[in-house]
Design an enzyme around this catalytic site. Sequence first.
Site, mmCIF file in Angstrom:
data_model
loop_
_atom_site.group_PDB
_atom_site.id
_atom_site.type_symbol
_atom_site.label_atom_id
_atom_site.label_comp_id
_atom_site.label_asym_id
_atom_site.label_seq_id
_atom_site.Cartn_x
_atom_site.Cartn_y
_atom_site.Cartn_z
ATOM 1 N N CYS A 79 0.828 -1.200 0.000
ATOM 2 C CA CYS A 79 0.000 0.000 0.000
ATOM 3 C C CYS A 79 0.871 1.263 0.000
ATOM 4 O O CYS A 79 1.409 1.629 -1.028
ATOM 5 C CB CYS A 79 -1.000 -0.050 1.155
ATOM 6 S SG CYS A 79 -2.417 1.055 0.938
ATOM 7 N N HIS A 169 -3.173 -5.137 1.542
ATOM 8 C CA HIS A 169 -2.555 -5.452 2.832
ATOM 9 C C HIS A 169 -2.570 -6.964 3.102
ATOM 10 O O HIS A 169 -3.515 -7.465 3.705
ATOM 11 C CB HIS A 169 -3.303 -4.732 3.957
ATOM 12 C CG HIS A 169 -3.148 -3.260 3.936
ATOM 13 N ND1 HIS A 169 -2.188 -2.619 4.669
ATOM 14 C CD2 HIS A 169 -3.822 -2.300 3.263
ATOM 15 C CE1 HIS A 169 -2.276 -1.315 4.462
ATOM 16 N NE2 HIS A 169 -3.253 -1.093 3.607
ATOM 17 N N GLU A 171 -0.930 -8.519 5.237
ATOM 18 C CA GLU A 171 -0.739 -8.743 6.669
ATOM 19 C C GLU A 171 -2.054 -8.786 7.435
ATOM 20 O O GLU A 171 -2.079 -9.147 8.613
ATOM 21 C CB GLU A 171 0.192 -7.675 7.259
ATOM 22 C CG GLU A 171 -0.404 -6.297 7.454
ATOM 23 C CD GLU A 171 -0.470 -5.431 6.201
ATOM 24 O OE1 GLU A 171 -0.817 -4.242 6.348
ATOM 25 O OE2 GLU A 171 -0.192 -5.917 5.087
#
Length: 185
Positions: A79, A169, A171
């Site tokens: 990002c 993202h 994560e």
Amino acid sequence: MVIGILAVQGAFIEHEKILQELGADTIQLRQKNDLDRHFDRLVLPGGESTVQGKLLKDLGMYGIIKEMIEDGMPVLGTCAGLILLAENISNDTRKYFQTLPVTVKRNAYGRQLGSFHYDGEIKGIGVFPMEFIRAPYIESVAGGVDVLAETDGKITAVKYKKQLGLAFHPELCGDYRLHKMFMEL
């Protein structure tokens, strides 16, 4: 393996937890002297690219990190991290590392309310859950850039040499395959 994670702003803790679960040692990079410590790879997390870029320069970290990337250090930019790596930003005059030969559009899907989830195909991985939060997308790529994923016709993941640039993202999705790919670069 030791992975340095830029920790001046943004979603760095989530990356750290995943990488540690995968067996890596991690260090948080918060100030210039942290860059003197040994690390083999670098994560540029999501967050606010303008804030991260300003802090990198104010803290004296910018030039050192840029040189590390140019010298071939594997890097994962998610990002805001993708924006920091991009050679060009179509809707912003600021430029940062410029090591990834792509043009990105900041906040391309709109503000926070434009955030969304998408399950899409990633080259070499398969279907992957993607979280887009005030996300950019990649408008164009130069030769040598491998497009790994598109979302509704927009490029959202690329690989160039030892750089992975993601508009989303990874994560936040509970799937560690992209972090494993990064660790294997």
